[in-house]
Design an enzyme around this catalytic site. Sequence first.
Site, PDB file in Angstrom:
ATOM      1  N   GLY A  15       0.786  -1.233   0.000  1.00  0.00           N
ATOM      2  CA  GLY A  15       0.000   0.000   0.000  1.00  0.00           C
ATOM      3  C   GLY A  15       0.814   1.276   0.000  1.00  0.00           C
ATOM      4  N   ILE A  95      -8.349  -9.046 -11.257  1.00  0.00           N
ATOM      5  CA  ILE A  95      -9.068  -8.472 -12.397  1.00  0.00           C
ATOM      6  C   ILE A  95     -10.548  -8.465 -12.062  1.00  0.00           C
ATOM      7  CG2 ILE A  95      -9.668  -8.849 -14.814  1.00  0.00           C
ATOM      8  CD1 ILE A  95      -6.760 -10.276 -14.833  1.00  0.00           C
ATOM      9  N   HIS A 112      -0.236   1.266 -13.236  1.00  0.00           N
ATOM     10  CA  HIS A 112       0.472   0.089 -13.742  1.00  0.00           C
ATOM     11  C   HIS A 112       1.960   0.409 -13.896  1.00  0.00           C
ATOM     12  CE1 HIS A 112       0.911  -3.752 -15.722  1.00  0.00           C
ATOM     13  NE2 HIS A 112       1.653  -3.153 -16.639  1.00  0.00           N
ATOM     14  N   VAL A 147      -7.846  -6.336 -19.739  1.00  0.00           N
ATOM     15  CA  VAL A 147      -6.795  -6.181 -18.724  1.00  0.00           C
ATOM     16  C   VAL A 147      -5.784  -5.108 -19.137  1.00  0.00           C
ATOM     17  CG1 VAL A 147      -4.930  -7.366 -17.504  1.00  0.00           C
ATOM     18  CG2 VAL A 147      -7.050  -8.583 -18.032  1.00  0.00           C
ATOM     19  N   ASP A 148      -5.560  -4.126 -18.253  1.00  0.00           N
ATOM     20  CA  ASP A 148      -4.558  -3.072 -18.471  1.00  0.00           C
ATOM     21  C   ASP A 148      -4.717  -2.420 -19.841  1.00  0.00           C
ATOM     22  OD1 ASP A 148      -3.472  -3.536 -15.946  1.00  0.00           O
ATOM     23  OD2 ASP A 148      -2.071  -5.038 -16.693  1.00  0.00           O
TER      24      ASP A 148
END
Length: 210
Positions: A15, A95, A112, A147-148
Site C-alpha cells: 500500500g 481483475i 500500472h 486487462v490493463d
Amino acid sequence: MSDPFPIAVLISGSGTNLQALIDSSDRGELGCDIVVVIADRPGAGGLDRARRAGIATEVVGWDDHTDRASFSCAIADTIERHGARGVVLAGFMRILAPDAVHRFPNAIINVHPALLPAFPGADAVPSALSYGVTVSGVTVHFVDDMVDHGPIIAQEAVRVFPHDDEEALHRRIQAVEHRLLPEVVAAFGRGDLAVDGRHVVWTTSADVSR
Ligand code: GAR
C-alpha cells in the site's frame, strides 16, 4: 467549496501508493475523500496504513469466493455501500469482472508499473527487465473490460539501467507512481478528466499527461 469526491481504494499489498494518496489528502491536495480501503486478503499491509489514517477498511477475500464474478460483485457492493463514486486500484492484483466495471463507468483508475500497452499483467517489472528495454515507466489509466487496456490518463518514462534488478527498477518506478497517481486522482476528483473514446482530455492546465 464543493464536498470532496468520495473514492474507494483497492489494494492487495503493502500500500505505498495508498500512502501517497493519504499523504496527498493530508496536505489538502487530493480533493477526494477516501471513504474506504478494500483489500482482497486480510494480510495486505496497506490495511494498517488505512487504519492509522482513520479510514474504514474492508476485506473482500478472493479465497472466500467461488469465481471472479461473485468476488467482483462483492467488491462493487462494498464500494457502493460506503458511498464511493470513484475507485482507485492501487496495487490491486485482481481483475474485476466486466459487470462490476460497468457499475463505475470511466470511474475506476489503475496504476500500472510499465508503459502500456507494453508489459501488461502482474509481472510488468520483471518482464520489462528480461525483455531488455532501456525505458519503462508508469501508466495511469481508466479501467475497461480488458486487462490493463482502458484509456490512458497519464504516462511517465523511467530509465532502465544496465545493472538494474527488479527491486531497483521497481523502486524508481514507484517513486514516479507516488507523485503521478495522486495528481491524476486529484484531477479526476475535480471533474477535470473527460473520456473521448481511447483519449482522455484534461480540461484544465493541470495536465500531467504530457
Ligand atoms: C505498484 O507498483 C503498482 O504499480 C503495481 O503493484 C505495486 C503495488 O505497490 N501494480 C500492478 O502491478 C498491477 N498490475 P504498493 O502496494 O506499494 O502500492
